[in-house]
Design a protein around this motif. Structure first.
Motif, PDB file in Angstrom:
ATOM      1  N   HIS A 117       0.824  -1.221   0.000  1.00  0.00           N
ATOM      2  CA  HIS A 117       0.000   0.000   0.000  1.00  0.00           C
ATOM      3  C   HIS A 117       0.854   1.266   0.000  1.00  0.00           C
ATOM      4  O   HIS A 117       0.707   2.127  -0.874  1.00  0.00           O
ATOM      5  N   TYR A 118       1.750   1.356   0.982  1.00  0.00           N
ATOM      6  CA  TYR A 118       2.553   2.579   1.096  1.00  0.00           C
ATOM      7  C   TYR A 118       3.675   2.624   0.061  1.00  0.00           C
ATOM      8  O   TYR A 118       4.145   3.709  -0.294  1.00  0.00           O
ATOM      9  N   GLY A 119       4.095   1.447  -0.416  1.00  0.00           N
ATOM     10  CA  GLY A 119       5.073   1.423  -1.501  1.00  0.00           C
ATOM     11  C   GLY A 119       4.494   2.020  -2.767  1.00  0.00           C
ATOM     12  O   GLY A 119       5.171   2.763  -3.493  1.00  0.00           O
ATOM     13  N   ALA A 120       3.206   1.715  -3.019  1.00  0.00           N
ATOM     14  CA  ALA A 120       2.535   2.263  -4.202  1.00  0.00           C
ATOM     15  C   ALA A 120       2.420   3.776  -4.133  1.00  0.00           C
ATOM     16  O   ALA A 120       2.346   4.452  -5.165  1.00  0.00           O
ATOM     17  N   LEU A 121       2.409   4.322  -2.923  1.00  0.00           N
ATOM     18  CA  LEU A 121       2.306   5.778  -2.740  1.00  0.00           C
ATOM     19  C   LEU A 121       3.675   6.455  -2.761  1.00  0.00           C
ATOM     20  O   LEU A 121       3.758   7.682  -2.688  1.00  0.00           O
ATOM     21  N   SER A 122       4.743   5.653  -2.840  1.00  0.00           N
ATOM     22  CA  SER A 122       6.097   6.204  -2.826  1.00  0.00           C
ATOM     23  C   SER A 122       6.758   6.005  -4.189  1.00  0.00           C
ATOM     24  O   SER A 122       6.188   5.406  -5.100  1.00  0.00           O
ATOM     25  N   LYS A 123       7.976   6.445  -4.279  1.00  0.00           N
ATOM     26  CA  LYS A 123       8.722   6.302  -5.545  1.00  0.00           C
ATOM     27  C   LYS A 123       9.152   4.862  -5.802  1.00  0.00           C
ATOM     28  O   LYS A 123       9.580   4.520  -6.901  1.00  0.00           O
ATOM     29  N   TYR A 124       9.050   3.999  -4.771  1.00  0.00           N
ATOM     30  CA  TYR A 124       9.529   2.630  -4.915  1.00  0.00           C
ATOM     31  C   TYR A 124       8.514   1.712  -5.586  1.00  0.00           C
ATOM     32  O   TYR A 124       8.884   0.693  -6.172  1.00  0.00           O
ATOM     33  N   GLY A 125       7.221   2.044  -5.498  1.00  0.00           N
ATOM     34  CA  GLY A 125       6.197   1.163  -6.036  1.00  0.00           C
ATOM     35  C   GLY A 125       5.971  -0.031  -5.112  1.00  0.00           C
ATOM     36  O   GLY A 125       6.723  -0.236  -4.150  1.00  0.00           O
ATOM     37  N   PRO A 126       4.983  -0.893  -5.386  1.00  0.00           N
ATOM     38  CA  PRO A 126       4.678  -2.006  -4.476  1.00  0.00           C
ATOM     39  C   PRO A 126       5.611  -3.204  -4.596  1.00  0.00           C
ATOM     40  O   PRO A 126       5.828  -3.932  -3.616  1.00  0.00           O
ATOM     41  N   VAL A 127       6.185  -3.460  -5.763  1.00  0.00           N
ATOM     42  CA  VAL A 127       6.960  -4.690  -5.971  1.00  0.00           C
ATOM     43  C   VAL A 127       8.316  -4.639  -5.277  1.00  0.00           C
ATOM     44  O   VAL A 127       8.750  -5.612  -4.652  1.00  0.00           O
ATOM     45  N   ILE A 128       9.023  -3.510  -5.363  1.00  0.00           N
ATOM     46  CA  ILE A 128      10.359  -3.393  -4.758  1.00  0.00           C
ATOM     47  C   ILE A 128      10.328  -3.656  -3.251  1.00  0.00           C
ATOM     48  O   ILE A 128      11.114  -4.482  -2.742  1.00  0.00           O
ATOM     49  N   PRO A 129       9.449  -3.005  -2.479  1.00  0.00           N
ATOM     50  CA  PRO A 129       9.419  -3.295  -1.042  1.00  0.00           C
ATOM     51  C   PRO A 129       9.099  -4.756  -0.734  1.00  0.00           C
ATOM     52  O   PRO A 129       9.717  -5.350   0.164  1.00  0.00           O
TER      53      PRO A 129
END
Length: 459
Positions: A268-280
């Protein structure tokens, strides 16, 4: 003279020698298991890529569930067996072994069938995104087939160790790990099976380990011969097995809840950041596998010393129980120090073993390693203390110790902190939970030592 668990060894040999004798094979077993989980991750990362690592991460809660079942039965059976042997109640000890064998067979098959039936909704709960789902489903659908063998081997290893054969228990794990490690590159790179190749390598390794464990129970058990007569299930004995196995099993359940929560907040929060959901999702899967390399030593120490704790507590040799706990605590703190140094100094180098990635991939991985694992020096004490309380017949304290870090502290922090600080809040949830859990665990352990000293004076 047989190596059978008896008074002239567990009650009389020097503690340092006993800890080395029982803990070293258990450490090697858990360490090898952790390594071959990590090897899977390495081969998947290099053969499939970042999305493959994310897929194994969201599938891993399934393995946690079945490890919890294995430990519930295996540790509970072994703890009751050693306590009863220390009390010289051999016939009752036999019945506990028989009930444990029946439980591991029945429960593993039932839970495996349920997992296969509901694999897609389970993976969604575990945090699989639309992009990751096909890879995760391919991997998880196959490893579910091997879960009965995982339960048989893991549960049996605890029983085999309790019977006085820690080296044999180690061999059971090592054989499966070696087979898996050999088959991984063949299936992934030569046969081009991708995620399915990694999964089948794991399953075949688990089958081999289970076969060796079953052979021991059938033909090589030292203390007595396992017959049909002792396989009769008694509800009272089952309840006691679950009670003493619950503390270690609940640690796995708490880890499961933590993994599910963490995967979902990362997506969820990865999608809201520059990293996206897959990287985290990919990075955290790697970090947890690497951390378990160090944590497996602590887990191995606790599991390996279970016969020493249990037998001597049952025989009222409280000083030997205390000395064993002190020595194992020192060992775990040394291992934790090595983990801390590695995670702080070499995070990027560690992540690089699992394949390549872009700038954001390594940036997130480095920061998460250094912040989330900041207090890893004491992480090994919680499973040690949980195993200690289970071994001496105090399951409530064991359950509480194992629940503190994952469930009572970390899960709420994973939900609350990101609301305030975004994805950075997830990183700082780790060290805060670690410190709070340490305070609780030490308080309970020190209180138990005081009680044992009082009991020793009364005897």
């Amino acid at each position: 003279m047989s190596e059978k668990i008896e008074e002239n060894s567990l009650a009389t040999e020097p503690i340092g020698k006993l800890v080395f004798k029982f803990a070293l094979p258990a450490i090697i077993s858990t360490l090898v298991g952790a390594i071959y989980n990590m090897v899977d991750q390495i081969f998947v990362g290099r053969g499939v890529g970042v999305i493959g690592n994310a897929a194994t991460n969201v599938s891993f809660p399934l393995t946690t569930i079945f490890t919890a079942i294995s430990l519930l039965i295996g540790v509970g059976t072994a703890a009751n067996f050693n306590l009863r042997m220390g009390e010289k109640r051999e016939r009752l000890a036999q019945k506990y072994i028989g009930n444990g064998v029946v439980l591991m067979v029945v429960m593993s098959i039932v839970f495996s069938a349920v997992s296969i039936m509901f694999i897609t909704p389970l993976l969604k709960i575990f945090g699989a995104t639309e992009e990751v789902m096909p890879y995760a489903k391919t991997y998880a659908s196959i490893i579910c087939i091997g879960f009965p063998f995982l339960v048989l081997n893991t549960a049996s290893s605890n029983i085999i160790r309790a019977d006085g054969s820690p080296k044999y228990a180690m061999v059971c794990v090592v054989v499966g790990a070696v087979i898996n490690t050999i088959l991984d590159p063949i299936f992934i790179f030569v046969f081009k099976w991708g995620m399915a190749g990694a999964a089948w390598a794991t399953v075949i390794g688990q089958i081999a380990s289970a076969a060796i464990s079953i052979y021991y129970l059938k033909y090589k058990f030292k203390t007595f011969t396992i017959t049909k007569e002792i396989l009769k299930v008694h509800s009272k004995l089952v309840g006691r097995i679950f009670a003493l196995g619950a503390s270690i099993s609940f640690n796995q359940v708490a880890m499961l809840i933590m993994q599910i929560t963490l995967n979902n907040v990362l997506a969820h929060y990865g999608a809201l950041s520059k990293y996206g959901p897959v990287i985290p999702l990919a990075v955290v899967g790697i970090i947890f596998k690497v951390n378990f390399i160090f944590l497996s030593v602590s887990v191995g120490v606790g599991q390996g010393c279970q016969p020493i704790f249990g037998y001597n507590y049952g025989a009222r040799n409280y000083k030997r129980v205390e000395d064993t706990l002190k020595l194992t605590t020192k060992i775990n703190l040394i291992v934790g120090t090595l983990a801390l140094i590695s995670f702080q100094l070499f995070p990027r180098e560690i992540i690089s073993f699992f394949g390549t990635g872009n700038k954001e991939y390594f940036e997130f991985g480095t920061r998460f390693f250094r912040i989330f694992m900041m207090f890893t020096i004491t992480n090994g004490l919680m499973p040690l203390f949980g195993n200690f309380f289970a071994s001496i017949g105090k399951p409530i304290k064991g359950i509480f110790v194992t629940l503190t870090r994952q469930f009572l502290f970390l899960v709420p922090l994973l939900i609350i902190l990101p609301m305030i600080f975004g994805i950075e809040g997830i990183m700082f949830a780790g060290p805060i939970a670690d410190f709070a859990a340490l305070v609780v665990a030490l308080a309970l352990a020190l209180d138990e030592i005081k009680k044992m000293r009082k009991l020793a004076l009364e005897n």
